[in-house]
Design a protein around this motif. Structure first.
Motif, PDB file in Angstrom:
ATOM      1  N   ARG A 134      66.481  58.787  44.064  1.00 31.90           N
ATOM      2  CA  ARG A 134      67.010  59.850  44.929  1.00 31.90           C
ATOM      3  C   ARG A 134      65.898  60.433  45.793  1.00 31.90           C
ATOM      4  N   LEU A 135      64.741  60.680  45.199  1.00 31.03           N
ATOM      5  CA  LEU A 135      63.615  61.247  45.943  1.00 31.03           C
ATOM      6  C   LEU A 135      63.140  60.305  47.043  1.00 31.03           C
ATOM      7  N   LEU A 136      63.202  59.005  46.774  1.00 35.32           N
ATOM      8  CA  LEU A 136      62.729  58.012  47.747  1.00 35.32           C
ATOM      9  C   LEU A 136      63.839  57.547  48.673  1.00 35.32           C
ATOM     10  N   ASP A 137      65.054  58.035  48.439  1.00 36.09           N
ATOM     11  CA  ASP A 137      66.217  57.673  49.252  1.00 36.09           C
ATOM     12  C   ASP A 137      66.462  56.160  49.226  1.00 36.09           C
ATOM     13  N   LEU A 138      66.404  55.597  48.023  1.00 39.25           N
ATOM     14  CA  LEU A 138      66.691  54.171  47.837  1.00 39.25           C
ATOM     15  C   LEU A 138      68.144  54.035  47.408  1.00 39.25           C
ATOM     16  N   LYS A 139      69.026  53.905  48.385  1.00 40.54           N
ATOM     17  CA  LYS A 139      70.465  53.972  48.132  1.00 40.54           C
ATOM     18  C   LYS A 139      70.960  52.907  47.155  1.00 40.54           C
ATOM     19  N   ASP A 140      70.522  51.677  47.329  1.00 41.46           N
ATOM     20  CA  ASP A 140      71.004  50.606  46.455  1.00 41.46           C
ATOM     21  C   ASP A 140      70.625  50.863  44.997  1.00 41.46           C
ATOM     22  N   LEU A 141      69.399  51.293  44.778  1.00 36.69           N
ATOM     23  CA  LEU A 141      68.964  51.598  43.414  1.00 36.69           C
ATOM     24  C   LEU A 141      69.715  52.803  42.874  1.00 36.69           C
ATOM     25  N   MET A 142      69.922  53.814  43.703  1.00 35.69           N
ATOM     26  CA  MET A 142      70.691  54.977  43.282  1.00 35.69           C
ATOM     27  C   MET A 142      72.099  54.576  42.859  1.00 35.69           C
ATOM     28  N   ASP A 143      72.744  53.734  43.660  1.00 36.67           N
ATOM     29  CA  ASP A 143      74.113  53.316  43.355  1.00 36.67           C
ATOM     30  C   ASP A 143      74.190  52.582  42.019  1.00 36.67           C
TER      31      ASP A 143
END
Length: 372
Positions: A134-143
């Motif tokens: 979330r902090l790095l705004d890595l959408k795929d990993l967040m999902d």
């Protein structure tokens, strides 16, 4: 073709952090790390700008960086050799490395680390990984993390380490509609988190307001929620009135449910025949579905001289039912029409009522969220 590329990699690996032929030294957490400008610049745009872009550092032979020395050495290993073994590293060290790689804009390395993390998610580490994503705004990993959290919410919130999560992480989890947990259990976990994080002050109200109190049974509201003082008597009365005043045929409590498009969520359903002569399937968790296929053998009673009603119904809580299909004939309609489509609903229980079948019948079903 001559291919000695493996020897080149071995030679480059030997140069990594070596003083031999070194022309720049990085001071990282009081540790001096030797490197080679040309290799760094060719492999990484960040270092190209730092070492050859006309910045002050391009004139220096010793450069101080405010980063983790362990992560920096792992980064150099990857830059020099194009490979790095992650399996022996602690997750916290991998996340530190991920942050550094993201900061330096090495996209392929960021993706490789993210792909690795997908495969090592556990109930113990998923929230920490999700917070970093979330902090790095890595959408795929967040999902991927949120999908794992959805499936394993109960187990995750039982952990003592849940209380160590950041406000932002807890808030983002509570915004999800697809958590696999009863709302009263969610309330208790959140109440414990708020008690352990008293320093957040007024933000507690924001967290508590994300609980869907109308989805909590009245008994739990009175015996569990009320004593905490989180909601006052007037608010509690309003919640109960909301539950009571909604007509049964329109009753929609804000339950959370998992969305698994295309997956048969009834594959492991618990089957029970009731005294009333119908069969009930418990999916084990609430899921969004819009399609049911009944797997029916020949009916036990194939024909009546008068009409009999069959129906297929769904429920979120096992109390309030919505009929998705009903027919009245003197033979079993569903035997020849076993598939039923309906508007997407949150479902945990599925009930099939038919006089043409009994508890000696072998009945199963598939329940799916179909997407166009």
């Amino acid at each position: 073709m001559i291919d000695h590329s493996d020897q080149v990699l071995v030679s480059l690996a030997e140069l990594c952090t070596s003083d031999e032929y070194s022309d720049v030294t990085f001071v990282v957490q009081n540790e001096r790390i030797s490197a080679h400008r040309a290799i760094l610049a060719v492999r990484c745009e960040y270092f190209r700008a730092l070492l050859y872009g006309g910045l002050e550092e391009s004139k220096q032979t010793e450069i101080t960086l405010d980063v983790s020395s362990t992560a920096f050495k792992h980064l150099l290993r990857y830059i020099y050799t194009g490979s790095l073994e992650l399996k022996d590293m602690e997750v916290d060290d991998i996340l530190t490395l991920l942050g550094l790689v993201h900061q330096y804009g090495i996209t392929a390395f960021v993706k490789a680390i993210s792909d690795y993390l997908y495969g090592v998610l556990t109930v113990e580490n998923v929230c920490t990984i999700a917070d970093e994503a979330r902090l790095l705004d890595l959408k795929d990993l967040m999902d991927k993390c949120y999908e794992f959290i959805d499936e394993n919410t109960r187990s995750i919130m039982k952990l003592e380490s849940f209380c160590n999560l950041s406000y932002e992480m807890v808030s983002s989890v509570l915004d999800r509609d697809s958590l696999n947990i009863e709302e009263i259990d969610l309330f208790q976990a959140i109440h414990k988190w708020c008690t352990s994080n008293s320093e957040i002050g007024e933000k507690k109200k924001v967290i508590y307001d994300k609980i869907r109190y109308a989805a909590i049974p009245r008994k739990n509201l009175i015996l569990t929620v009320r004593p905490t003082g989180v909601v006052n008597s007037d608010q509690l009365l309003d919640i109960i009135c909301t539950q009571d005043d909604t007509p049964k045929e329109q009753e929609v409590h804000p339950y959370r449910a998992i969305s698994l498009p295309g997956k048969d969520v009834a594959a492991n359903a618990k089957v029970e025949w009731t005294k009333n002569g119908y069969v009930c399937f418990d999916l084990g968790k609430r899921c969004f579905i819009n399609y049911i296929h009944l797997n029916l053998n020949d009916p036990t009673n194939s024909y009546y001289s008068y009409s009999k009603t069959e129906s297929l119904s769904v429920s979120s809580d096992g109390k309030t039912w919505s009929t998705v299909s009903t027919r009245t004939y003197n033979y079993s309609y569903f035997t020849s029409h076993p598939s039923v489509s309906f508007l997407e609903q949150q479902v945990r229980y599925i009930r099939f009522e038919s006089s043409f079948y009994d508890d000696s019948s072998n009945i199963s079903l598939s329940a799916i969220l179909k997407q166009e």
